[in-house]
Design an enzyme around this catalytic site. Sequence first.
Site, mmCIF file in Angstrom:
data_model
loop_
_atom_site.group_PDB
_atom_site.id
_atom_site.type_symbol
_atom_site.label_atom_id
_atom_site.label_comp_id
_atom_site.label_asym_id
_atom_site.label_seq_id
_atom_site.Cartn_x
_atom_site.Cartn_y
_atom_site.Cartn_z
ATOM 1 C CD GLU A 34 -2.569 -1.236 2.645
ATOM 2 O OE1 GLU A 34 -3.455 -0.385 2.861
ATOM 3 O OE2 GLU A 34 -2.251 -2.111 3.476
ATOM 4 N NE ARG A 260 4.078 -8.056 10.691
ATOM 5 C CZ ARG A 260 3.374 -6.928 10.698
ATOM 6 N NH1 ARG A 260 2.143 -6.906 11.176
ATOM 7 N NH2 ARG A 260 3.890 -5.824 10.216
ATOM 8 C CE LYS A 270 3.364 0.552 5.081
ATOM 9 N NZ LYS A 270 2.493 0.525 3.869
#
Length: 557
Positions: A34, A260, A270
Amino acid sequence: MTSESKPAHFLQNLIREDLTEGRVSQIATRFPPEPNGYLHIGHAKSICLNFGLAQEFGGTCNLRFDDTNPAKEEEEYVDAIKRDVSWLGFEWNGEAKYSSDNFDQLYEWALHLIKQGKAYVCDLSAEEARHYRGTLKEPGKNSPFRDRSVEENLALFEKMRNGEMEEGQCSLRAKIDMAAPNINLRDPIIYRIKKMAHHQTGDKWCIYPSYDFTHGQCDAIEGISHSICTLEFEDHKPLYDWLIEHLPVPSRPRQYEFARLHLNYTVVSKRKLKQLVDGGHVDGWDDPRMPTLSGMRRRGFTPASIRNFCEMIGVTRSDSVVDVGMLEYSIRDDLDKNAPRAMCVLAPLKVTLKNYPEGQEEILAAPGHPVRDDLPARELPFGRTLYIEKEDFREEANKKYKRLVLGKKVRLRNAYVIFAEEVVKDDAGEIVEVICSVDFDSLGKDPADGVKPKGVIHWVSADNNVDCEVRLYDRLFNDAAPDAGGKDFLDYVNPDNLQALKGCKAEIGLGKAEPEQGYQFERNGYFCRDSQYGSTETPVFNRTIGLRDSWAKEQNK
């Protein structure tokens, strides 16, 4: 153990089985960031995995920007992501793709769901929708607008499309099951109103598809065979599959999940990285203290070191925390093998060789690397006055001190043996100069008198050097889990994460150092020239990593 001899991980086995059983004939993966921030070290694992699987099985890997939220997305992030993927050494299939390229098709598929009675326009506010949704222990209840007719839903959706509804006034929801154990299946929102220009489509749209509605359908449009996601998307997989099943998509991707990357002493959210930037704790997304790929690049991390690190940690479905020391080992190992050598004095102390002729200068040769013959030799100007590190001289010292001591000898790296005879002090009693003599017969061998010096120190010519700034970067956080539990991660920012040293003196050849080129500053660590700061006359060098793991030493005290 080489990558060729390592046991295959579960995704390699799944893909190999899919090929063997004929479920797919061509492997196609994608990396779908994204564009709402810079890529970080966690993304590197996904990049290496998706591109690596495509390479291993002779397939392709797309770079696709899942750009469904114009409120948080910027062209700056798009450009940065492209740079980072290329820098890591990967080439995506064809042109970079955007979910927004498919907005027209996604809109048509939303109409398809409405016509099939599988979607409806809901007037519940966000707060009301949360209340109706239920909890993990209690089922949700149907929206009072769930049973609108197909014709009414089509008319309302068209009004949404034409900008006749205000933001938050309504949304389009998939009609699945408000009692489903998986909350993601409780009539999720698939379109919402957002009257905002998009960085790719401009003002064409005032409604935007949700990430969940977009992601799988774009995979299908692109012919992705294996949608590789991290484990947080596992609960979204039933919705991914439901949408694929109920829409006339051109292909049927398979979603698989892996764990992850969780790295200690690091924050990769983020939102939290943005807090660091906005709060002035760092100088930007590409600050060398940041775990972003652009920050690591400025710090001097190499693409090979990051790829090797991702190979070392492996691919599993079990969440675990990786020691950041493994990443530091990887960069240290790569630079040790490949970085040219150089000398830089961080805290200069003047040395005068009283028996060296005034005005004379000679050029000494030094290897570019102790092992690699392909790195050119360096030319080191040598004259009457030099600089050494302040910490490399003492008036008195015990036998463990292996550097220059008054009345003792030491070898200058790649040069002569010198003998310290006297010191010059300022009015405050600080040593500002050491007067030495040079043994002219010692170049390249032990002194003629047979006395071997106790140690070797680095140096630079006082008359022919590069004045520079050196930035000693350290870990950004001093806690292994800065954002665990109820902690405020900002409380654990390491106050000593940066020390800027001005007036450093580097050997003359470093004046031509290219930005991001890594060097081993002998005895001081690994450094690279900063790509952002420092003029040609006064370059800035960033410390990438020390020669040894000082943090491990501190932890073991």
